[in-house]
Motif scaffolding. Structure first.
Motif, PDB file in Angstrom:
ATOM      1  N   ARG A 114       0.863  -1.198   0.000  1.00 56.52           N
ATOM      2  CA  ARG A 114       0.000   0.000   0.000  1.00 56.52           C
ATOM      3  C   ARG A 114       0.892   1.237   0.000  1.00 56.52           C
ATOM      4  O   ARG A 114       1.865   1.313   0.766  1.00 56.52           O
ATOM      5  N   VAL A 115       0.547   2.202  -0.884  1.00 57.58           N
ATOM      6  CA  VAL A 115       1.330   3.432  -1.018  1.00 57.58           C
ATOM      7  C   VAL A 115       0.460   4.611  -0.619  1.00 57.58           C
ATOM      8  O   VAL A 115      -0.695   4.716  -1.056  1.00 57.58           O
TER       9      VAL A 115
ATOM     10  N   VAL B 269       8.215   0.920   4.594  1.00 57.08           N
ATOM     11  CA  VAL B 269       7.932   0.372   5.921  1.00 57.08           C
ATOM     12  C   VAL B 269       7.713  -1.130   5.780  1.00 57.08           C
ATOM     13  O   VAL B 269       6.727  -1.563   5.183  1.00 57.08           O
ATOM     14  N   ASN B 270       8.649  -1.895   6.300  1.00 66.84           N
ATOM     15  CA  ASN B 270       8.553  -3.365   6.266  1.00 66.84           C
ATOM     16  C   ASN B 270       7.832  -3.811   7.534  1.00 66.84           C
ATOM     17  O   ASN B 270       8.389  -3.754   8.635  1.00 66.84           O
TER      18      ASN B 270
ATOM     19  N   SER C 256       5.127   7.121   1.353  1.00 70.48           N
ATOM     20  CA  SER C 256       5.147   6.089   2.392  1.00 70.48           C
ATOM     21  C   SER C 256       4.557   4.820   1.796  1.00 70.48           C
ATOM     22  O   SER C 256       3.516   4.873   1.117  1.00 70.48           O
ATOM     23  N   ALA C 257       5.242   3.688   2.014  1.00 72.13           N
ATOM     24  CA  ALA C 257       4.754   2.414   1.482  1.00 72.13           C
ATOM     25  C   ALA C 257       4.899   1.354   2.562  1.00 72.13           C
ATOM     26  O   ALA C 257       5.938   1.261   3.235  1.00 72.13           O
ATOM     27  N   SER C 258       3.862   0.570   2.747  1.00 73.52           N
ATOM     28  CA  SER C 258       3.918  -0.549   3.703  1.00 73.52           C
ATOM     29  C   SER C 258       3.902  -1.859   2.919  1.00 73.52           C
ATOM     30  O   SER C 258       3.101  -2.040   1.995  1.00 73.52           O
ATOM     31  N   ILE C 259       4.815  -2.751   3.284  1.00 71.36           N
ATOM     32  CA  ILE C 259       4.958  -4.049   2.615  1.00 71.36           C
ATOM     33  C   ILE C 259       4.696  -5.135   3.648  1.00 71.36           C
ATOM     34  O   ILE C 259       5.256  -5.093   4.755  1.00 71.36           O
ATOM     35  N   CYS C 260       3.889  -6.122   3.274  1.00 66.06           N
ATOM     36  CA  CYS C 260       3.528  -7.133   4.266  1.00 66.06           C
ATOM     37  C   CYS C 260       3.276  -8.479   3.589  1.00 66.06           C
ATOM     38  O   CYS C 260       2.696  -8.552   2.499  1.00 66.06           O
ATOM     39  N   PHE C 261       3.755  -9.534   4.245  1.00 64.16           N
ATOM     40  CA  PHE C 261       3.369 -10.897   3.877  1.00 64.16           C
ATOM     41  C   PHE C 261       2.097 -11.231   4.660  1.00 64.16           C
ATOM     42  O   PHE C 261       2.125 -11.333   5.887  1.00 64.16           O
ATOM     43  N   GLU C 262       0.988 -11.385   3.938  1.00 71.60           N
ATOM     44  CA  GLU C 262      -0.278 -11.641   4.611  1.00 71.60           C
ATOM     45  C   GLU C 262      -0.330 -13.065   5.162  1.00 71.60           C
ATOM     46  O   GLU C 262       0.214 -14.000   4.570  1.00 71.60           O
TER      47      GLU C 262
END
Length: 813
Positions: free
Chosen positions: A594-595, A603-604, A640-646
Motif C-alpha cells: 500500500r502506497v 515500511v517493512n 510512504s509504502a507498507s509491505i507485508c506478507f499476509e
C-alpha cells in the motif's frame, strides 16, 4: 519483448539422463567400484598427508556427512597399509626394581605372543623342576654337609672357650638371657654369700677373669654370627647353583633367541635373578593351622610377576594397522588400568591388568576418529594433543587430580607414538578448531575437503553406474537396468539443484537404492528400472509431506488466501521454502503493498514486529536504492509504502522475495494490476538486476500444486531469475503440465523484464530527455511520484500568520 519470449523451453526444465549412453543391460555386469567418485582435490590432499612422515602432518577430512569421507579414507588406507611393514608388538612386564612402573618391551610383529608363551613355558618348567631339585638327595647331602661344617666350627670355638673357662675356675652356662660366664667353686656356682666373703684382692681377681672371659665369649658369639651369615651365604650359593642348574639351560636358549633385543635380555636377566632369590616360593607350602569352626584359606605364592602382558600384537603379514575408533573416550584412546575388587572392598591391580587403547593398536599405522566425538569426550582432546606433541602414549589415571587423597596406582612406562591421526568432521568444527585452538594448526597441518556436489562429466556418469553396481552387490539388492541408473542420476542432480552437477551425498543415494530395490522386490521385478526409482521417491515423499498437504488444503479451500486468477493492484504471490527435518517443500505467500502520501519511505511490517531476519531487511532496503536511482534524479522520493506478507505468523528470512516486493511496489505506484496466476521469486540489486535464489524447484512445484488444486487455466506459472534456469530439475508432473501448455515458467534478468510479464505493459526505457515512454510502467510510476511530491509541497506550505510569526518550517523538499 513479449512475455512469451521469456518462457523457459521445456527441454530446459529438467536434465534428463539418456539411458542409451550405458553399455549394459544390468549393473550385475559391472565389477566393484575402486576408490571414490569425483573428489580429486580431497584425494590429492590425502595422498600428500599420508606421504608426509614429519610430525604434525595429521589429516582433517572436512565435509558434509554422507559424502564418502570414511569410505574413501578407509579404501585408500587399505591399499597403502598393505605395502608398509608391520609395526612392533608391545608388551608390559614386571619391573623387579620398581614394581609400580611396569616396563614396555618392543618386539617385532608376532614376537610378543612368542615371548609370553616362552615365559609361561619357563614358569611351568621351574615350578616342576625347582621343587624336584630342592628335594633331591644330592641337594640335601650338600646342605647337611655345609650346615655340619659350620656347626663344627661353632662347637670347637665354644669348646675351647669352655675349656679355658674351666681352667680359670669358671663355667659357660646358658640362661634365659643367653650364654654367661659364672665363677665355680668345687664344681658348682658361687653363691652370693661366698662371693661377698672373698677378700677384696681375690674378688678383684675373679672379676677381672670374668670380664676377660666374657669378652672372649662376646668374641666367640660375634664369630658365631659371622659364621651364621656365612652359612646363609653358603646355603644361598648352594640354592643359586641349584637354581642355575635347574633353570639355566632353559633360560639360556631364550637369551640366545632374543639376543638382538637388549631390553628383552635385561628383562630375562631380571627374571633369572628374581627366580634365584625366591626359590623358597617354589617349595611345597605348609598349610596353615586349622582352627575348629574356621577354615583359613591356603596362601599360595603368586607368580604373576613372571607373566608377559601382550598389549598389542600385530600380524607380520598384514602390513600397517588401521584402527577406526567410533567412541574415542579417554580410556578407549589411551588404554586403562583395571582393578580387581577383593574381599572387604579393597581394589588391587598389577601390570597384567593394563589394557591397550586405540592409539596402541594403531601405533605404527593409522587411527581414524570423529572430530566431534573427540571434542565432546572429557580429557580426550587435550590428551591427544599431548600424545602428538610428546610422541608417546602414556596411560594415566586422569581422575587422580580430582581426588582428595592420592591412590597408589601403576605408572606404566610410556610407549613411543608413531601413528598418523585422521579426524573426520564438519567444516564448522574445522573452522572452530582452526581459529580457537592454538595448537590445532601445529598438529593437523593437512585438510582434505570433500565437496557435496561435483561437475557432471561422461566419465562421472559411468562411475555412478559403478557405484550402483557395487552397492547392490555389497548389500544383496536387486540390480538396476540403465533406466533405473538414469533415474538415480537425475535425482542426484535434483539434490544439488543443478543440471550440470551431481550430488555426492552417497548416504542419501544409498537409501534410494535400498528403497527402490524394496519396491521392485515387492512388485516381483527382476531388475530395478525408472518406474521403481520414481515409486521409491514418491513413497518417501508421501511418508513425510503430511504438513505440506494440510497447507495445500488450506490454500485450496481459501483458509489461506492465495489468488491464482485475475489481476490485482499492489498484490503479488511470493514464494518461500519450508524445511521440516528431512523434508523440504515450497509454498506461495500473498504479498501486499500500500502506497500513501508521506515521507516514511519503505515500511517493512515484518521488520517492525521483529518477524524478519537481517537478510530480508537488507532486501527491502535495497528497493529504496533502486527507486532512488531510477526515479529520484530530478526530484526527491516522498512517499510512504507498507509491505507485508499476509497471513504470515512465523519468522521470514532471505532476500528471495525482494523482486516480488519491488513488483508489488511498482504496481501500487503505477496503478497497474499484477497477474495473480504468476508467482515470483528472485532477489534484486540496486541496479534492478534479478539475482539467483535457492530452492527454485520446491518453489515452482509448491505453486503448481496450488494452481492444480484450484484448477489450471493455462495462464499460470512461476517467474524465476534467468540464472536459475540451470538449477531447474522439476518433477515429471510439472514438466508434463508445461509441455501441455497448462503451466509456464518465465525467466527474467531485470526488473523491467519482470514487470512486463506481470502487467502485460512495457516497462519503458529512459529517453535522452530523461523521460519514459508515455503509458509505460516506468512512466506511470514516475508521474505518480511527481504528483505525490507536488501534493506534499502544497500540504507543507505554512499559512501567512505562522510565517509572520516566524513559526513556518519552510517548503518541504
Amino acid at each position: 519483448m513479449a512475455a512469451s519470449d521469456r518462457l523457459v523451453p521445456v527441454e530446459r526444465l529438467c536434465w534428463v539422463c539418456d539411458p542409451a549412453q550405458f553399455r549394459f543391460t544390468s549393473t550385475e555386469e559391472f565389477t566393484n567400484l575402486e576408490g571414490s567418485i569425483g573428489q580429486e582435490r580431497a584425494l590429492a590432499a590425502i595422498e600428500f598427508g599420508l606421504g608426509m612422515t614429519n610430525n604434525g602432518f595429521n589429516l582433517y577430512l572436512a565435509g558434509e556427512p554422507g559424502t564418502g569421507r570414511s569410505s574413501t579414507i578407509c579404501s585408500m588406507l587399505r591399499r597403502k597399509a598393505k605395502e608398509e611393514p608391520p609395526p612392533s608388538d608391545w608388551c608390559y612386564v614386571h619391573n623387579f626394581d620398581n614394581p609400580d612402573s611396569p616396563i614396555a618391551l618392543p618386539l617385532p610383529a608376532g614376537k610378543g605372543g612368542e615371548l609370553a608363551a616362552d615365559l609361561r613355558e619357563l614358569l611351568d618348567y621351574v615350578r616342576v623342576n625347582i621343587p624336584t631339585a630342592l628335594e633331591s638327595k644330592e641337594y640335601e647331602t650338600n646342605r647337611v654337609a655345609i650346615i655340619e661344617t659350620f656347626q663344627e666350627k661353632n662347637g670347637e670355638m665354644f669348646a675351647d672357650l669352655e675349656k679355658e673357662a674351666g681352667e680359670q675356675g669358671f663355667a659357660l652356662q646358658r640362661t634365659v638371657s643367653g650364654l654367661v660366664i659364672v665363677p665355680q667353686k668345687e664344681g658348682r656356682n658361687f653363691t652370693q654369700e661366698e662371693y661377698d666373703s672373698l677378700e677384696p684382692e681375690e674378688r678383684e681377681r675373679v672379676d677381672n677373669l670374668g670380664r676377660e672371659l666374657t669378652e672372649k665369649l662376646n668374641d666367640v658369639l660375634r664369630q658365631v654370627r659371622e659364621n651364621e651369615k656365612a652359612l646363609r651365604d653358603a646355603l644361598a650359593q648352594l640354592d643359586r647353583e641349584l637354581g642355575l642348574s635347574a633353570v639355566g639351560h632353559h633360560l639360556n636358549p631364550l637369551k640366545e633367541k632374543y639376543a638382538g633385543f637388549q631390553k628383552v635380555l635385561a628383562y630375562l636377566e631380571s627374571v633369572q635373578e628374581d627366580l634365584l632369590l625366591n626359590l623358597e616360593d617354589f617349595k611345597p607350602q605348609v598349610p596353615p593351622p586349622q582352627i575348629p569352626g574356621l577354615k583359613l584359606p591356603r596362601q599360595e605364592p603368586t607368580f604373576e610377576r613372571y607373566q608377559v602382558n601382550v598389549l598389542v600384537e600385530n600380524d607380520p603379514d598384514r602390513g600397517a594397522p588401521i584402527v577406526s575408533e567410533t567412541n574415542p573416550t579417554y580410556n578407549n584412546l589411551f588404554g586403562r588400568i583395571e582393578n580387581i575388587m577383593q574381599v572387604g572392598g579393597v581394589a588391587t591391580t598389577n601390570f597384567t591388568l593394563i589394557k591397550p587403547g586405540a592409539l596402541h593398536r594403531a601405533n605404527g599405522g593409522y587411527l581414524i576418529v570423529d572430530a566431534r566425538e573427540v571434542l565432546i569426550n572429557p580429557f580426550a582432546w587435550e590428551s591427544l594433543k599431548r600424545a602428538i606433541r610428546n610422541s608417546e602414549i602414556r596411560i594415566e589415571d586422569v581422575l587422580e587430580q580430582y581426588r582428595f587423597m592420592t591412590v597408589v596406582s601403576l605408572k606404566p612406562e610410556p610407549v613411543p607414538l608413531h601413528a598418523k591421526i585422521i579426524m573426520i568432521g564438519s567444516y564448522l568444527i574445522y573452522y572452530l578448531l582452526f581459529y580457537l585452538e592454538p595448537e590445532y594448526r601445529k598438529f593437523f597441518k593437512v585438510k582434505a575437503e570433500f565437496d557435496s556436489n561435483i561437475k557432471r562429466t561422461p566419465q562421472l556418469v559411468q562411475d555412478y553406474a559403478l557405484f550402483v553396481a557395487s552397492h547392490c552387490r555389497k548389500e544383496g539388492l536387486l540390480h538396476f537396468d540403465p533406466s533405473g541408473v538414469a533415474a538415480v542420476l537425475e535425482h542426484a542432480a535434483r539434490l544439488v539443484e543443478d543440471q550440470e552437477r551431481l550430488s555426492t551425498q552417497f548416504m542419501e543415494l544409498s537409501d534410494l537404492l535400498r528403497e527402490a530395490s524394496f519396491w521392485a522386490t515387492n512388485g516381483g521385478a527382476e531388475l530395478v528400472d525408472r518406474t521403481w526409482v520414481k515409486k521409491a521417491l514418491d513413497e518417501k515423499t508421501y511418508r513425510s509431506n503430511r504438513l505440506e498437504e494440510r497447507l495445500q488444503e488450506f490454500l485450496a479451500d481459501g483458509t489461506i488466501l492465495c489468488d491464482t486468477e485475475g489481476s490485482v493492484v499492489g498484490q503479488i504471490n511470493g514464494l518461500s521454502v519450508m524445511t521440516l527435518a528431512d523434508y523440504t517443500f515450497g509454498r506461495p505467500s500473498r504479498l501486499t503493498v500500500r502506497v500513501t502520501l508521506g515521507r516514511a519511505g519503505m515500511v517493512n511490517i515484518e521488520r517492525e514486529v521483529k518477524l524478519s531476519g537481517p537478510i530480508h531487511d537488507k532486501g527491502v532496503l535495497i528497493l529504496t536504492g533502486y527507486l532512488g536511482g531510477k526515479f529520484a534524479q530530478d526530484k526527491p522520493l516522498s512517499f510512504s509504502a507498507s509491505i507485508c506478507f499476509e497471513q504470515s505468523y512465523e519468522g521470514i528470512e532471505g532476500d528471495s522475495a525482494s523482486s516480488a516486493e519491488l513488483y508489488g511496489l511498482l504496481s501500487a505506484l503505477s496503478g497497474l494490476p499484477v497477474r495473480q496466476g504468476i508467482a515470483v521469486t528472485g532477489s534484486v540489486n540496486q541496479h534492478g538486476q534479478i539475482q539467483p535464489i535457492g530452492g527454485v524447484n520446491y518453489k515452482v512445484e509448491g505453486f503448481f500444486a496450488v494452481c492444480k488444486a484450484k484448477g489450471l487455466t493455462g495462464d499460470q506459472g512461476v517467474m524465476i531469475p534467468k540464472i536459475n534456469e540451470r538449477n531447474l530439475m522439476l518433477s515429471d508432473e510439472v514438466v508434463q503440465a508445461v509441455q501441455a501448455g497448462e503451466f509456464h515458467i518465465w525467466s527474467v534478468e531485470t526488473v523491467d523484464q519482470g514487470i512486463e510479464v506481470l502487467t502485460g505493459v512495457p516497462a519503458g526505457e529512459l529517453q535522452p530527455d530523461g523521460s519514459y515512454p508515455e503509458g509505460s510502467v516506468n512512466f506511470l510510476v514516475n508521474e505518480r511520484l511527481k504528483s505525490m511530491v507536488e501534493r506534499l509541497r502544497k500540504l507543507g506550505k505554512p499559512d501567512e500568520k505562522e510565517t509572520a510569526k516566524g513559526g513556518g518550517e519552510g517548503e518541504a523538499s
